[in-house]
Design a protein around this motif. Sequence first.
Motif, PDB file in Angstrom:
ATOM      1  N   PHE A 164       0.813  -1.211   0.000  1.00  0.00           N
ATOM      2  CA  PHE A 164       0.000   0.000   0.000  1.00  0.00           C
ATOM      3  C   PHE A 164       0.853   1.271   0.000  1.00  0.00           C
ATOM      4  O   PHE A 164       0.471   2.301   0.528  1.00  0.00           O
ATOM      5  N   ASN A 165       2.038   1.162  -0.616  1.00  0.00           N
ATOM      6  CA  ASN A 165       2.878   2.322  -0.932  1.00  0.00           C
ATOM      7  C   ASN A 165       3.309   3.110   0.301  1.00  0.00           C
ATOM      8  O   ASN A 165       3.288   4.333   0.319  1.00  0.00           O
ATOM      9  N   GLN A 166       3.710   2.380   1.322  1.00  0.00           N
ATOM     10  CA  GLN A 166       4.311   2.995   2.508  1.00  0.00           C
ATOM     11  C   GLN A 166       5.693   2.371   2.734  1.00  0.00           C
ATOM     12  O   GLN A 166       5.930   1.680   3.721  1.00  0.00           O
ATOM     13  N   PRO A 167       6.624   2.587   1.797  1.00  0.00           N
ATOM     14  CA  PRO A 167       7.917   1.880   1.850  1.00  0.00           C
ATOM     15  C   PRO A 167       8.751   2.198   3.084  1.00  0.00           C
ATOM     16  O   PRO A 167       9.435   1.318   3.614  1.00  0.00           O
ATOM     17  N   ALA A 168       8.725   3.448   3.551  1.00  0.00           N
ATOM     18  CA  ALA A 168       9.512   3.800   4.742  1.00  0.00           C
ATOM     19  C   ALA A 168       8.992   3.050   5.967  1.00  0.00           C
ATOM     20  O   ALA A 168       9.774   2.515   6.772  1.00  0.00           O
ATOM     21  N   ALA A 169       7.656   2.994   6.119  1.00  0.00           N
ATOM     22  CA  ALA A 169       7.058   2.268   7.249  1.00  0.00           C
ATOM     23  C   ALA A 169       7.354   0.780   7.149  1.00  0.00           C
ATOM     24  O   ALA A 169       7.639   0.111   8.159  1.00  0.00           O
ATOM     25  N   SER A 170       7.309   0.236   5.938  1.00  0.00           N
ATOM     26  CA  SER A 170       7.613  -1.173   5.733  1.00  0.00           C
ATOM     27  C   SER A 170       9.056  -1.478   6.112  1.00  0.00           C
ATOM     28  O   SER A 170       9.349  -2.499   6.752  1.00  0.00           O
ATOM     29  N   ASN A 171       9.964  -0.593   5.757  1.00  0.00           N
ATOM     30  CA  ASN A 171      11.374  -0.815   6.088  1.00  0.00           C
ATOM     31  C   ASN A 171      11.621  -0.809   7.593  1.00  0.00           C
ATOM     32  O   ASN A 171      12.455  -1.565   8.102  1.00  0.00           O
ATOM     33  N   LEU A 172      10.921   0.051   8.317  1.00  0.00           N
ATOM     34  CA  LEU A 172      11.066   0.070   9.776  1.00  0.00           C
ATOM     35  C   LEU A 172      10.632  -1.263  10.383  1.00  0.00           C
ATOM     36  O   LEU A 172      11.273  -1.782  11.307  1.00  0.00           O
ATOM     37  N   LEU A 173       9.545  -1.819   9.861  1.00  0.00           N
ATOM     38  CA  LEU A 173       9.078  -3.120  10.342  1.00  0.00           C
ATOM     39  C   LEU A 173      10.060  -4.224   9.966  1.00  0.00           C
ATOM     40  O   LEU A 173      10.354  -5.114  10.778  1.00  0.00           O
ATOM     41  N   LEU A 174      10.591  -4.165   8.750  1.00  0.00           N
ATOM     42  CA  LEU A 174      11.536  -5.183   8.308  1.00  0.00           C
ATOM     43  C   LEU A 174      12.807  -5.174   9.151  1.00  0.00           C
ATOM     44  O   LEU A 174      13.383  -6.233   9.445  1.00  0.00           O
ATOM     45  N   LYS A 175      13.246  -4.002   9.552  1.00  0.00           N
ATOM     46  CA  LYS A 175      14.434  -3.902  10.398  1.00  0.00           C
ATOM     47  C   LYS A 175      14.244  -4.681  11.698  1.00  0.00           C
ATOM     48  O   LYS A 175      15.142  -5.413  12.154  1.00  0.00           O
ATOM     49  N   LYS A 176      13.057  -4.559  12.295  1.00  0.00           N
ATOM     50  CA  LYS A 176      12.749  -5.301  13.529  1.00  0.00           C
ATOM     51  C   LYS A 176      12.610  -6.799  13.242  1.00  0.00           C
ATOM     52  O   LYS A 176      13.064  -7.635  14.032  1.00  0.00           O
ATOM     53  N   ILE A 177      11.987  -7.127  12.114  1.00  0.00           N
ATOM     54  CA  ILE A 177      11.777  -8.533  11.756  1.00  0.00           C
ATOM     55  C   ILE A 177      13.113  -9.252  11.563  1.00  0.00           C
ATOM     56  O   ILE A 177      13.321 -10.360  12.079  1.00  0.00           O
ATOM     57  N   PHE A 178      14.033  -8.623  10.845  1.00  0.00           N
ATOM     58  CA  PHE A 178      15.332  -9.253  10.614  1.00  0.00           C
ATOM     59  C   PHE A 178      16.157  -9.306  11.903  1.00  0.00           C
ATOM     60  O   PHE A 178      16.876 -10.281  12.148  1.00  0.00           O
ATOM     61  N   ALA A 179      16.051  -8.274  12.743  1.00  0.00           N
ATOM     62  CA  ALA A 179      16.796  -8.259  14.013  1.00  0.00           C
ATOM     63  C   ALA A 179      16.310  -9.365  14.944  1.00  0.00           C
ATOM     64  O   ALA A 179      17.116  -9.985  15.662  1.00  0.00           O
ATOM     65  N   ARG A 180      15.001  -9.621  14.930  1.00  0.00           N
ATOM     66  CA  ARG A 180      14.438 -10.648  15.807  1.00  0.00           C
ATOM     67  C   ARG A 180      14.436 -12.031  15.160  1.00  0.00           C
ATOM     68  O   ARG A 180      13.987 -13.005  15.769  1.00  0.00           O
TER      69      ARG A 180
END
Length: 431
Positions: A64-80
């Motif tokens: 839904f075209n929110q790439p910055a918000a998606s990247n913030l979530l991905l950062k947590k997903i990869f860290a965890r």
Amino acid sequence: MKTLYLLTAIAILLICKLPASAQVKQLNELVYTKQYIQLEQALSGTNLSANDKMLYSAFLTNAFNQPAASNLLLKKIFARKIAANDGKLQFYLHRIAYDNYVKLNNYKAAQTASEQLVKYYSTWFSKSELTDQQEENKIWAALTATPAQQVHKQASSSILIKKDMAGLWNIPVQQQDSNYLFVFDTGANISTITATYAQKLHLDVVKNSQVSIEGGMNGVSTKVNLGIAKQLYIGKVQINNVLFLIFPDSALSFAGGAYKINGIIGLPVIKALGEITIGKDTMQIPLVIHTEPVPHNLALDLLQPVIYMEYHGKSLPFTFDTGAQVTLFSDNFYKQFKPHLDSIAKKDSLHMGGAGGSRRMKTLKVPQLTFTIDHKQVLFNNTQVNLEETQVSDKYYYGNMGQDMFAQFTSMTINFVNSSIAFGSRKESVK
């Protein structure tokens, strides 16, 4: 409509009543089959862990075209290390990470993410997809020192639209005191220009940037260079650092030179406008984008716009292409509704062509199909359904919506902030 909503609600309810592990499996399938609307609805009613909800939210914010918000979530997903043991899901997560950087015009990060995809997840690509990814990596590698595209709205704009001899929408693109008509094409992943017009617009040709682009029905490759327009105007919108693929003039010349395309404004520029309303012969670009929450019916799968339409109680994803004159339904649509289509349609064929060649494909000619979007009916009379296998990258789409769909309404508003498409009243002449 009531039947549709009932069927959708039942499907979502069934997912929500499954055990958590089974829910995850069903939600993964919605991710893999591009069913982002159903994923959004199902996620709101599940009893998943916070980590799992974060994972699926990363997919939704990307779509839904929110790439910055998606990247913030991905950062947590990869860290965890969420879902770290699921190879397929990790491939999809890294793919949307790559796509987020592309959507943000962060070329250096896009190159790094692309290299990681090819290095660690090449087995998840088809042969043609892997080749495409490798060519895309060449693009981002050549652009690592290039500033990101920027858009500055000075006021609301009203732009005249002109249809060319092929029936495609052309809009004026201004540079200094000169105006040029370029095709307005949501189906173009990157804006395109001929070598002649690249010189007229004084594009900076990127050094060592030649890549191969496949085009046409025969998949013939064309060698192109990358060029950057430092500044362009569309109406009262100033766009800086616009990326173009520079094609040989001959590649955008058709019918022995009788029809020529000067350039194409593609999705990276179009989505940066935020919101547009297209009427009979004008395009409106508001200074202030409408941000009231509305139901989503538009997604961006990588740099491909996808709209969701209802047919026989199912919400189906279709690619969305203002650069196509007519709608073509895919073999996926045929397989899904084969008994019904076989009972009402006749075998036919359709000649399709483009810059890379042409061929004739086997089709069904269907007398009439009726869909629903934005609470309005869409009719297709004597339309074509492709019987031949779809490209791997398009295997979950049910067709490509063209101008014969949009032309049924007095206006069409595309809002890339709200991920929605709304239509005006239905034209009386359309039956």
